[in-house]
Motif scaffolding. Structure first.
Motif, PDB file in Angstrom:
ATOM      1  N   ILE A   5       0.843  -1.201   0.000  1.00 32.89           N
ATOM      2  CA  ILE A   5       0.000   0.000   0.000  1.00 32.89           C
ATOM      3  C   ILE A   5       0.876   1.248   0.000  1.00 32.89           C
ATOM      4  O   ILE A   5       0.604   2.211  -0.719  1.00 32.89           O
ATOM      5  N   PHE A   6       1.952   1.231   0.780  1.00 27.49           N
ATOM      6  CA  PHE A   6       2.866   2.370   0.826  1.00 27.49           C
ATOM      7  C   PHE A   6       3.533   2.586  -0.531  1.00 27.49           C
ATOM      8  O   PHE A   6       3.586   3.721  -1.025  1.00 27.49           O
ATOM      9  N   ILE A   7       4.033   1.530  -1.133  1.00 25.66           N
ATOM     10  CA  ILE A   7       4.682   1.642  -2.443  1.00 25.66           C
ATOM     11  C   ILE A   7       3.688   2.126  -3.493  1.00 25.66           C
ATOM     12  O   ILE A   7       4.006   2.979  -4.331  1.00 25.66           O
ATOM     13  N   GLY A   9       1.037   3.966  -2.951  1.00 28.34           N
ATOM     14  CA  GLY A   9       0.774   5.376  -2.656  1.00 28.34           C
ATOM     15  C   GLY A   9       1.877   6.283  -3.160  1.00 28.34           C
ATOM     16  O   GLY A   9       1.617   7.360  -3.699  1.00 28.34           O
ATOM     17  N   VAL A  10       3.127   5.834  -3.009  1.00 24.01           N
ATOM     18  CA  VAL A  10       4.262   6.616  -3.496  1.00 24.01           C
ATOM     19  C   VAL A  10       4.205   6.719  -5.018  1.00 24.01           C
ATOM     20  O   VAL A  10       4.418   7.797  -5.591  1.00 24.01           O
ATOM     21  N   ILE A  11       3.907   5.622  -5.686  1.00 26.38           N
ATOM     22  CA  ILE A  11       3.843   5.625  -7.150  1.00 26.38           C
ATOM     23  C   ILE A  11       2.725   6.537  -7.640  1.00 26.38           C
ATOM     24  O   ILE A  11       2.928   7.365  -8.537  1.00 26.38           O
ATOM     25  N   PHE A  12       1.535   6.424  -7.065  1.00 21.24           N
ATOM     26  CA  PHE A  12       0.421   7.277  -7.485  1.00 21.24           C
ATOM     27  C   PHE A  12       0.649   8.734  -7.106  1.00 21.24           C
ATOM     28  O   PHE A  12       0.263   9.643  -7.845  1.00 21.24           O
ATOM     29  N   GLY A  13       1.296   8.989  -5.982  1.00 20.84           N
ATOM     30  CA  GLY A  13       1.608  10.360  -5.589  1.00 20.84           C
ATOM     31  C   GLY A  13       2.574  11.013  -6.560  1.00 20.84           C
ATOM     32  O   GLY A  13       2.388  12.161  -6.964  1.00 20.84           O
ATOM     33  N   TYR A  14       3.617  10.284  -6.952  1.00 21.64           N
ATOM     34  CA  TYR A  14       4.578  10.820  -7.910  1.00 21.64           C
ATOM     35  C   TYR A  14       3.931  11.032  -9.280  1.00 21.64           C
ATOM     36  O   TYR A  14       4.189  12.035  -9.937  1.00 21.64           O
ATOM     37  N   ALA A  15       3.100  10.106  -9.697  1.00 23.26           N
ATOM     38  CA  ALA A  15       2.412  10.254 -10.982  1.00 23.26           C
ATOM     39  C   ALA A  15       1.494  11.477 -10.960  1.00 23.26           C
ATOM     40  O   ALA A  15       1.444  12.237 -11.936  1.00 23.26           O
TER      41      ALA A  15
END
Length: 54
Positions: A5-7, A9-15
């Motif tokens: 979930i953390f990974i 979230g990081v991917i969607f946040g950066y996108a």
């Protein structure tokens, strides 16, 4: 599971951040959004470069 979930979230946040950054630059126009606008020798001119007609 929490790591996934953390990974994700990081991917969607950066996108999302990249998409917002791209949209803001595209709204500025071709030359205003360019990173080399101060040293560019193309035919783009800013408002201050255009002489005023009397």
């Amino acid at each position: 599971m929490i790591v996934n979930i953390f990974i994700g979230g990081v991917i969607f946040g950066y996108a999302s951040w990249s998409l917002v950054k791209f949209i803001k630059k595209s709204k500025q126009g071709k030359c205003a959004g360019c990173s080399t606008k101060n040293s560019c020798s193309s035919s783009c001119h800013s408002i201050s470069d255009v002489p005023l007609k009397k």
